[in-house]
Structure formats: C-alpha cells, structure tokens
Scaffold this motif. Sequence first.
Motif, mmCIF file in Angstrom:
data_model
loop_
_atom_site.group_PDB
_atom_site.id
_atom_site.type_symbol
_atom_site.label_atom_id
_atom_site.label_comp_id
_atom_site.label_asym_id
_atom_site.label_seq_id
_atom_site.Cartn_x
_atom_site.Cartn_y
_atom_site.Cartn_z
ATOM 1 N N VAL A 1 2.775 -5.018 2.966
ATOM 2 C CA VAL A 1 1.963 -5.757 3.932
ATOM 3 C C VAL A 1 1.917 -7.250 3.635
ATOM 4 N N HIS B 1 -12.759 -15.568 10.052
ATOM 5 C CA HIS B 1 -12.256 -15.383 11.405
ATOM 6 C C HIS B 1 -12.729 -16.506 12.306
ATOM 7 N N TYR C 1 0.880 -1.165 0.000
ATOM 8 C CA TYR C 1 0.000 0.000 0.000
ATOM 9 C C TYR C 1 0.913 1.208 0.000
ATOM 10 N N PRO D 1 -4.826 -13.677 12.422
ATOM 11 C CA PRO D 1 -5.308 -12.545 13.218
ATOM 12 C C PRO D 1 -5.643 -11.344 12.342
ATOM 13 N N SER D 2 -6.402 -10.454 12.916
ATOM 14 C CA SER D 2 -6.822 -9.261 12.184
ATOM 15 C C SER D 2 -5.617 -8.458 11.710
ATOM 16 N N ARG E 1 4.234 1.032 1.901
ATOM 17 C CA ARG E 1 4.155 0.097 3.018
ATOM 18 C C ARG E 1 3.888 -1.311 2.505
ATOM 19 N N GLU F 1 -14.744 -13.272 4.427
ATOM 20 C CA GLU F 1 -15.625 -13.312 5.598
ATOM 21 C C GLU F 1 -17.099 -13.207 5.190
ATOM 22 N N THR G 1 -6.056 -8.615 1.805
ATOM 23 C CA THR G 1 -5.128 -8.110 0.802
ATOM 24 C C THR G 1 -4.692 -9.227 -0.136
ATOM 25 N N ARG H 1 -1.546 1.112 -5.022
ATOM 26 C CA ARG H 1 -1.434 -0.259 -4.513
ATOM 27 C C ARG H 1 -0.733 -1.114 -5.562
ATOM 28 N N CYS I 1 -3.536 -9.285 9.325
ATOM 29 C CA CYS I 1 -2.384 -10.061 8.883
ATOM 30 C C CYS I 1 -2.288 -10.127 7.363
HETATM 31 N N1 ATP Z 1 -6.089 0.899 2.210
HETATM 32 C C1 ATP Z 1 -5.035 0.590 2.967
HETATM 33 N N2 ATP Z 1 -3.989 1.439 3.046
HETATM 34 C C2 ATP Z 1 -2.918 1.147 3.805
HETATM 35 N N3 ATP Z 1 -2.793 0.023 4.519
HETATM 36 C C3 ATP Z 1 -3.801 -0.859 4.488
HETATM 37 C C4 ATP Z 1 -4.973 -0.628 3.701
HETATM 38 N N4 ATP Z 1 -5.812 -1.676 3.867
HETATM 39 C C5 ATP Z 1 -5.193 -2.508 4.691
HETATM 40 N N5 ATP Z 1 -3.995 -2.038 5.067
HETATM 41 C C6 ATP Z 1 -3.026 -2.690 5.974
HETATM 42 O O1 ATP Z 1 -2.646 -3.901 5.404
HETATM 43 C C7 ATP Z 1 -2.548 -4.904 6.402
HETATM 44 C C8 ATP Z 1 -3.392 -6.085 5.989
HETATM 45 O O2 ATP Z 1 -4.733 -5.672 5.949
HETATM 46 P P1 ATP Z 1 -5.875 -6.665 5.533
HETATM 47 O O3 ATP Z 1 -7.127 -5.888 5.428
HETATM 48 O O4 ATP Z 1 -5.458 -7.438 4.366
HETATM 49 O O5 ATP Z 1 -5.930 -7.613 6.806
HETATM 50 P P2 ATP Z 1 -6.954 -8.775 7.157
HETATM 51 O O6 ATP Z 1 -6.164 -9.950 7.504
HETATM 52 O O7 ATP Z 1 -7.962 -8.923 6.090
HETATM 53 O O8 ATP Z 1 -7.609 -8.183 8.442
HETATM 54 P P3 ATP Z 1 -9.099 -8.423 8.998
HETATM 55 O O9 ATP Z 1 -9.113 -9.784 9.569
HETATM 56 O O10 ATP Z 1 -9.238 -7.370 10.050
HETATM 57 O O11 ATP Z 1 -10.021 -8.255 7.851
HETATM 58 C C9 ATP Z 1 -2.981 -4.276 7.707
HETATM 59 O O12 ATP Z 1 -1.845 -3.975 8.448
HETATM 60 C C10 ATP Z 1 -3.672 -3.016 7.291
HETATM 61 O O13 ATP Z 1 -3.443 -2.010 8.234
#
Ligand code: ATP
Lengths: 294, 317
Positions: free
Chosen positions: A62, A247, A57, A81-82, A60, A216, A88, A103, A84
């Motif tokens: 991820v 989850h 992103y 976990p949330s 950053r 989800e 994405t 992105r 992670c």
């Molecule tokens: N639009 C964005 N801009 C910047 N960072 C982002 C964005 N969306 C997600 N992230 C970051 O990317 C990482 C992964 O996010 P992601 O939404 O894929 O997690 P997740 O596993 O689906 O979480 P959850 O279980 O809460 O849905 C997280 O650290 C989040 O902060």
Amino acid sequence: MSLMRQSFGRLRGPDPDRVRPLNPNPDDHVCRGIQGTVRPDLGPPPKARVRCLDFFYGNRQVLFDNNLEVPSNRVTAIIGPSGCGKSTHLRAYNRIFELYPGRRARGEIMLDGVDVLAPGVDVIDLRRRVGMIFQQPTTFPMSVFDNVAFGLRLHASLRADALRFEVEQALGSVGLWDEVRDRLNAPAASLSGGQQQRLCVARALAIRPELLLMDEPTSAIDPIGTSRIEDLILGLKRRVTVVIVTHNLQQAARVSDFMAFFYEGRVVEFGPTSQVFHRPSEHLTEDYLSGRFG
Amino acid sequence: MRNATAHAGSGPVPWLVRGGWFSVATGGAAILIPLVMVALVIGLALASWPAMKAFGPGFLASSHWNPATDRFGAAASLYGTLASSAIAMFLTVPLAFFIAVFLTEFAPSWLRAPVRYAIETLASIPSIIYGMWGLFVLAPMLADPVQPWLRDHFGFIPLFSGPPIGIGMMTAGIILALMILPYMTSILRDVLYLVPPDLRESAYGMGSTSWEVTWRIHRRYAASGIFGAFVLGLGRAIGETMAVTFVIGNNQGIHADLFSPATTIAATLANEFTEASEDLYLSSLFELGLILLLVDMLVVLAGQWWLRSIEKRRVGA
Ligand SMILES: Nc1ncnc2c1ncn2[C@@H]1O[C@H](COP(=O)(O)OP(=O)(O)OP(=O)(O)O)[C@@H](O)[C@H]1O
Ligand SMILES: [Mg+2]
C-alpha cells in the motif's frame, strides 16, 4: 542557543546518503529514486528522513517508494484522499504497525541519522522519542493525573513532588492546567472530547518526545476544541517536530509549514505549505486541492 | 390494501392482537427466572425444615456428621467447599491471566487458532473424565513422589503435612483448577480482545512493554470482565461435584493440612443421598444443598456488588 546549534550539528551529522548504500536491504528491493521528493530549500535540517519506504499488509503493498524529509521543529502535514496511505505512512515512524502480524515495512526511516526500521532498534526507546496522537482521544482508564504521569512513571523514576511538577508543566503546556487543576483525580473520561485530546497531547509531551505524530487529531472534536488544538500545535514547534495527517485542507494551511500530498500510496508532492497550496508542481495535487477528487 | 379496507369498518385492531401478545409472551418467559429461583429456595428450605428444627444454627458450626448417631453438622463440608475452591482459584487466577495474555499479546498468529481450539475442547470435557483422570493418574502421582517430596522439604509448613496418600484436599484443588482453567482462560481472552485497538496502540506508543500495557491498561479497562471471569470460575468450582467426589476422599473432618482426605458439600450430597434412609439424615442433606445454593448465590451477588462499586469509583472509561 549554543545547545540548539550543537544539537543541529548532531542532527546534520554525516550525510546518510554518502555513508549508506542506496539499497541497504537484503531483499531484492529496487528503490526507484527520489522523484517526488523536494528537499525544502533553506529549511531546517531534517528530523526524519524517509527513503524508499514501501509498506505491505500481508501481500498487499500500500505504500510505494515514499521519500520525505521531515524538517526539524516544524509542522509537516500529510494530505491526500481517503485510503491513500497517510495513516500507514505515519504508523511506520514509531513501528506501531508491528503490533499486528503480517505487516511489513521496507526501506528506511532515519531519525537523527539512525534507521528506525533496522533490526536491533530498541522500540521502547523509539516510542519514547516518537509520540503519537490518534483520531479518537485515547485517554487511559485512570485519573487525569495518572494519565499524564503514565509515561513519566515508565521512563523516569521521579520523586512524588518532581512527578507532580512535571505533570503540572505538561498540563500547562496544553492549556489544560487551569481547567483540570481541581479534578486531577477525576477519571480522564469525565473530560470533554477536546479536553481529552489535549490531555493525550500532554501525556505525550510529558516524556519530551522529539517527534510527535498526529493522525487526524481533530476530526472527532468540536470546532472550539479543534481551534484550541490547532493553536496548541502551532506552539508545539518550539519543542517538537510534528507530522500531522489531516483531511482538512484549511487546517493543513493553518498549522503546517510543509506539506506532503499522498496519492495511492505515493508521495506525489512535498514542499513548503504555501508553495504546495499556491504553486503545486503536479497536476494531481492541483486537482486534489481544487476539490476535483478526494 | 386489502387489510386497510377490511379494518376500515371494524375500528382499531386490539393491542393484544397487534403485538401485545409479544410483550406478554416475553414478559411471561422472563418471569420464569425469578420464579424458578424462589421455587428452588422454598423447596429446599421446606425439605430441610426437620434438620433446621433439630440442629438450629449450630448446624453450620458443627463438623459432626454421623448418620449412626443421627447427628449432623455442615462445617466440614462447607469448609471443604471453600478450601478446595480457594486452592483452585489460587492456582488458576494467575495461570489463566498469563495464558490469556500470551494468546492476545505474544503468540504468533499461526499458534492462536490451535491453542484456542484446544482450550475450548478442554472446557467441554465432562467433569467425570477429569475425576477419573484425577483418581487414576493424578492421585498416584501426588502420592508418590510429589507429596512425600513436599513433606520432606516444606513439612515445616503445616499445609504440607498429613498422610501422603494422593487423595484429599490438594488433589481436589488441583483437579478443580484444571477444570476451570480453560473456562476462565477463554473468557479472559475474549475480555482482553475487547480493549480498543487505539487504546492498546496508544499505550505501546508511549514506550510501554507488553507487561506494562497488560498490567496498567488492559487490567483496568477490562476489570469488570476479568472479575466476571473469576466469579464465574469460582461459582463453577464451588458447585463442581463429580470430579471432586472422585478425588477428595470423602472424609467428614476439618484438617489444617492439604494432604488429608476431606469433603465438600457437593461431594457429600453425591455420596450420601442414596444411603440416606432416615428422615433427619435426608433433611440434613437438603439443608446442605440449601447452604450450597446460598453460598453460590452469595458469591455471584458479592461479585456483582463489587463490580458496581468499582464501576462507580472507576477511574476512566
Ligand atoms: N489492516 C489493514 N489490512 C489491509 N489493508 C489495510 C489495512 N489498513 C489499511 N489498509 C489499506 O491500506 C491503504 C492505506 O490505508 P490508510 O489507512 O493508511 O489510508 P489513509 O490515507 O489513512 O486513509 P484515511 O484518510 O481514510 O484515514 C488502504 O487502501 C487500506 O485499504
Ligand atoms: Mg487514516
């Protein structure tokens, strides 16, 4: 049957590892190998094969070096976990992340042997082949019928009776036909949450996707609606390959054949669901499954 | 604590003191709105009473407007108001929609902020500037070469005939279009941004093109907002005075072509109030004003009625 074998043959195809260089990207990108990837023994051939997937992103990063093989006609669950990176990861398969500037995905996602992240891929066609279901039902602001017909009208020019037939089939395949047959012209928003979510599945299925991504899909649905959707997912395997983010560990156990555990942007463990559940090879997985974090 | 003991002996605090004054104040402020509306209509109606008595309903139908003979009719001004607004809407609606979609769906992120800034600046330019520009830049351009060219190539269409002098209905319509374009674009863009990201992703996820997502999802989802933008734009076009007065030519006549000079209610009012010495003349102008007010209110009411009716048979969210 012969058709099945044929298409399996096509799916196996040439081994992409052999015919493609390990590092196909022009960027200075070093793939740190395939640790954490378990090629499930005796499993069906992979529908999708993720290699060295990184995701950014902006600046950053991820996702780090995700490697995963999604077996054909099976349900693969992604847990972790949330934050992670589950969503994405999922959103790279149909390149939906490209709707937003800044992105970027790096690495490769082979779908039937073709890298969907490569430039020149027809994303319209890709998204026809890869359906997506969201956390909140995303019914379109139109009638029940028009929702299901949406993709058919985009991708197939059918006569009215053929269209009706396909819509009926799709609604039937999610067990919704009997519930909505009398209100096909009612606004989709007038259905219950669970019904709306199944309507979204029907809408996705109507254009016969090969891969169905679910992020989800039941977390906004009541328990009865949830169990109906879980049953539905189990039945979907005949027609599509499913990747589901959840989850709910019980749900993952109930519906999935394979399971990937994500942690801080990495695929920590991947394997048959029962194996990951009962004999995880990583401590991290064990800790997560036993509820020590997440 | 101190308050509690102080009140202990003096019974409950009166409603008005505790917060009732707030309800009274807000209610009083709110009632101003309908009061102002009623006062406006009544004031205009009283002032136009002599004209109503003299011409009756025929005032609306007659295009005869002659202070010398003391005969007045609203038809030419009314026609001009409706026609110039219609031209403006015809030009603006698709353009505003396209620009807004470009901004939300296609424009690279570095371009969005500057364009947005430009639009907002344009929307805040005083209308007299548009009028001056229309008179000194646009009108000469239309007079030569645009209108002669149109007449030579499309002259068989009655719309493109008449004197190509650059001042008239066409110029007024274009100026109005330019004036409401930024206004409508910025509202439309805000409306399009309101479409939930999930819904948009979901539509793209089905393999839709940007056009299909815009036309099939955004248009429906944001229908009320889009329509609201159009009604607001139309309301503005109908009432716009200064810019139109500059370029429309102020001619009390109804012509089928777009080149001829014409007038609008607002332009007639702006031009003639200072000259109106006769009572009947003045009263006729007031009646014109009343008609303008009613037409504008009618547009807004019709818009709201239409909105409610689509809301009712609305398919979906
Ligand atoms: N639009 C964005 N801009 C910047 N960072 C982002 C964005 N969306 C997600 N992230 C970051 O990317 C990482 C992964 O996010 P992601 O939404 O894929 O997690 P997740 O596993 O689906 O979480 P959850 O279980 O809460 O849905 C997280 O650290 C989040 O902060
Ligand atoms: Mg998520």
